[in-house]
Design an enzyme around this catalytic site. Sequence first.
Site, PDB file in Angstrom:
ATOM      1  N   GLU A 137       9.293  -3.336  13.324  1.00 24.95           N
ATOM      2  CA  GLU A 137       9.103  -2.372  12.239  1.00 24.95           C
ATOM      3  C   GLU A 137       7.738  -1.706  12.448  1.00 24.95           C
ATOM      4  O   GLU A 137       6.688  -2.299  12.206  1.00 24.95           O
ATOM      5  CB  GLU A 137       9.136  -3.051  10.873  1.00 24.95           C
ATOM      6  CG  GLU A 137       9.024  -2.042   9.741  1.00 24.95           C
ATOM      7  CD  GLU A 137       8.898  -2.676   8.369  1.00 24.95           C
ATOM      8  OE1 GLU A 137       9.281  -2.016   7.392  1.00 24.95           O
ATOM      9  OE2 GLU A 137       8.405  -3.816   8.285  1.00 24.95           O
ATOM     10  N   SER A 147       5.751  -6.700   4.325  1.00 30.35           N
ATOM     11  CA  SER A 147       6.360  -6.981   5.622  1.00 30.35           C
ATOM     12  C   SER A 147       7.144  -8.285   5.567  1.00 30.35           C
ATOM     13  O   SER A 147       6.888  -9.159   4.732  1.00 30.35           O
ATOM     14  CB  SER A 147       5.286  -7.062   6.706  1.00 30.35           C
ATOM     15  OG  SER A 147       4.482  -8.214   6.520  1.00 30.35           O
ATOM     16  N   GLU A 173      -5.197  -3.777  -1.737  1.00 32.93           N
ATOM     17  CA  GLU A 173      -6.618  -3.451  -1.772  1.00 32.93           C
ATOM     18  C   GLU A 173      -6.922  -2.139  -1.068  1.00 32.93           C
ATOM     19  O   GLU A 173      -8.037  -1.607  -1.182  1.00 32.93           O
ATOM     20  CB  GLU A 173      -7.434  -4.583  -1.147  1.00 32.93           C
ATOM     21  CG  GLU A 173      -7.192  -4.831   0.333  1.00 32.93           C
ATOM     22  CD  GLU A 173      -5.976  -5.705   0.623  1.00 32.93           C
ATOM     23  OE1 GLU A 173      -5.887  -6.212   1.764  1.00 32.93           O
ATOM     24  OE2 GLU A 173      -5.127  -5.867  -0.273  1.00 32.93           O
ATOM     25  N   CYS A 213       9.582   1.601   3.515  1.00 28.35           N
ATOM     26  CA  CYS A 213      10.530   0.571   3.937  1.00 28.35           C
ATOM     27  C   CYS A 213      11.942   1.132   4.019  1.00 28.35           C
ATOM     28  O   CYS A 213      12.828   0.512   4.597  1.00 28.35           O
ATOM     29  CB  CYS A 213      10.494  -0.616   2.989  1.00 28.35           C
ATOM     30  SG  CYS A 213      11.136  -0.283   1.346  1.00 28.35           S
ATOM     31  N   PHE A 226       0.801  -1.217   0.000  1.00 27.49           N
ATOM     32  CA  PHE A 226       0.000   0.000   0.000  1.00 27.49           C
ATOM     33  C   PHE A 226       0.835   1.269   0.000  1.00 27.49           C
ATOM     34  O   PHE A 226       0.354   2.321  -0.410  1.00 27.49           O
ATOM     35  CB  PHE A 226      -0.953   0.019   1.207  1.00 27.49           C
ATOM     36  CG  PHE A 226      -0.273   0.286   2.534  1.00 27.49           C
ATOM     37  CD1 PHE A 226       0.035   1.574   2.940  1.00 27.49           C
ATOM     38  CD2 PHE A 226       0.048  -0.761   3.388  1.00 27.49           C
ATOM     39  CE1 PHE A 226       0.657   1.813   4.151  1.00 27.49           C
ATOM     40  CE2 PHE A 226       0.674  -0.526   4.599  1.00 27.49           C
ATOM     41  CZ  PHE A 226       0.983   0.767   4.984  1.00 27.49           C
ATOM     42  N   LYS A 234      -1.222  -7.728  -8.616  1.00 31.63           N
ATOM     43  CA  LYS A 234      -2.180  -7.687  -7.513  1.00 31.63           C
ATOM     44  C   LYS A 234      -1.766  -6.548  -6.602  1.00 31.63           C
ATOM     45  O   LYS A 234      -0.881  -6.680  -5.764  1.00 31.63           O
ATOM     46  CB  LYS A 234      -2.168  -9.015  -6.749  1.00 31.63           C
ATOM     47  CG  LYS A 234      -3.512  -9.381  -6.052  1.00 31.63           C
ATOM     48  CD  LYS A 234      -3.975  -8.390  -5.016  1.00 31.63           C
ATOM     49  CE  LYS A 234      -3.169  -8.476  -3.743  1.00 31.63           C
ATOM     50  NZ  LYS A 234      -3.740  -7.565  -2.656  1.00 31.63           N
TER      51      LYS A 234
END
Length: 498
Positions: free
Chosen positions: A383, A228, A178, A283, A151, A175
Site C-alpha cells: 500500500e 495502516s 499528530e 484508503c 492523518f 487521539k
Amino acid sequence: MELGYITHFVNGKAWEHGAVRQGEVYDPATGRVSAMVDFASATDVDTVVRAADRAARSWRDASLAKRTAVMFAVRQIIHERRAELAAAITAEHGKVLSDAAGEVQRGLEVVEFACGIPTSQRGFFSENVSTEVDSYSIRQALGVVAVISPFNFPAMVPLWFVPIAIACGNAVVLKPSEKDPSASVLLAQWFAEAGLPEGVFNVVHGDKEAVDALLTHRMVKAVSFVGSTPIARYVYETGTAYGKRVQALGGAKNHMVVLPDADLDLAADAAVSAGFGSAGERCMAISVVVAVDPVGDELVDKISERVARIRTGDGRRDCDMGPLVTKVHRDKVSSYVDAGERAGARLVVDGRGVAADGEATGFWLGPTLFDHVTPQMSVYTDEIFGPVLSVVRATSYDEALELVNGNPYGNGTAIYTNDGGAARRFQHEVEVGMVGVNVPIPVPMAYFSFGGWKASLFGDTHAHGAEGVHFYTRGKVVTSRWLDPHHGGVNLGFPTQH
C-alpha cells in the site's frame, strides 16, 4: 514566522499543563514548521480518561431529546463554518481546498445520521411472550470510548465515529494524528459550543505513548481506529487483550477492473480522479487498474493524457493536487517509483521532479503512472498511499477477478462495464467489502456502514450507520411480569411458555 501552538482539549476547554514533549506540525506546501503540538504522557491520558468517565456517568442518562438537540446544533455549526474547517485541513494536510470541503461534507452526513439517534437506538417490545409476561430489548451506552484517527482525513474520520458514540450516550477521547491535529480541536470546540457537557468530548494529542495508554486503560471500553494494516492489527490485538471491543480499519490495495465493453473515457476519468485525489492518500484510492484485453493500450493512453493535465501545487491555489503530508512520506512514496522502474514496469508518467505551483521546499511528488505492472512488484504488493497508479493487464474477466480476490486486502473495488450481467456477477463473486459498479470510490453513505474485508478490517463491526450504533452500545433484554394479588405459589420446575 511565529509558530502556532496546539494543545489538548479537555473538559470543554484547552488544557495547557506544560507538556514535557511536543511535536512539529508542518505546512506541506512550504515544508516549514507551522506549529508545535503538545504530546500527552500516559499520566496525562489517565487524567483525561478519568474526566471522561465522570462525564459519561451523567451523559448516558441525558434524554434522547437532549442528545438529539446537541447533534442538530453541531450539524448547524459545522455547516456554517465548513470553510474554516476545510482551510485548517489544507494548511496541515496539504489537500486542495475543494477536496477538504468534500471531506467535511462527508463527515457532516454522519452528524446528520446521528441526529436520528432516537430511531437508531430504539429497541423492540413483545407483549405476552408468556402469559402476562412481556419482553423488550434496550441498547445502552458503553461509557468511555477512544477514537484514534489517521492523518489523511483529519475531520471526516473523527466524524465517522464521534457523533454516533456521543449520540449513543458515551464520552469520547479522540487521539488525532499528530501530523494535522487542528481540525479535531475545532470540532471539539464546536461540540462544546453546541451545548455538549464538559468532559463528553476530549482531544489528546501524541504518539505511540498516548495510543498505548488508551489501548490499555481499564476505563476505556471500546476503541475505533483507522490506519495502516500493521498498526490496525496491533491496535486490535492490544485492545482486545485488555478486554475492549475494537474496530480497527486497516490498509487497502483497491483495484478497478475495466472490461472490454466499458466506456474507456469514463473509465480513464474515474481512474485519474480516484487514483490522484488527495495525492493518493486515501484508503479508498484506486491504486491498481486491471485492464482486461484488448483495451489496455488505449486505456493507458487515455489515462496518461489526463494525468498530463493535472496541476500539482499549493492546495490554497488553483491546483488539482496538493503535496504529500510530510517529507518522510514523500520520500517513501518516491522510493516506490524507483523500485517500480528497477523491477521492469513501464514508467509512463514520472511524478518525480514535478514543477509544482508552490514553494520549492514543499513536499511535492506529481502523479505517477506505471504500465505492465505484475503482482510480484512492490508497487503492486504494498500500500503506497501516494499518487502512484499501476496498470495490470488481464486476459479475461476470470483472471481479473482472481487477481482481486487473491490480494490480501479487501477494502474497496470497482468494475467498469456496460454489461449488467458481468457487473452483477462481479459484485457477487468479489471478496471485497465495498464495491462500486461504474463508481470508482464506493464509499457508502452515512446510513450504511464503511469497512472492508480480509486484512483491511480487524473486528466484526464497520464504521457509522447501524453497525456504528451497535458498536457503541450494549444490548440488554428485559423479561417483565407484574403479578396480581392472586398469583400462584412456588414452582421449582424449569420455566416454559404456556
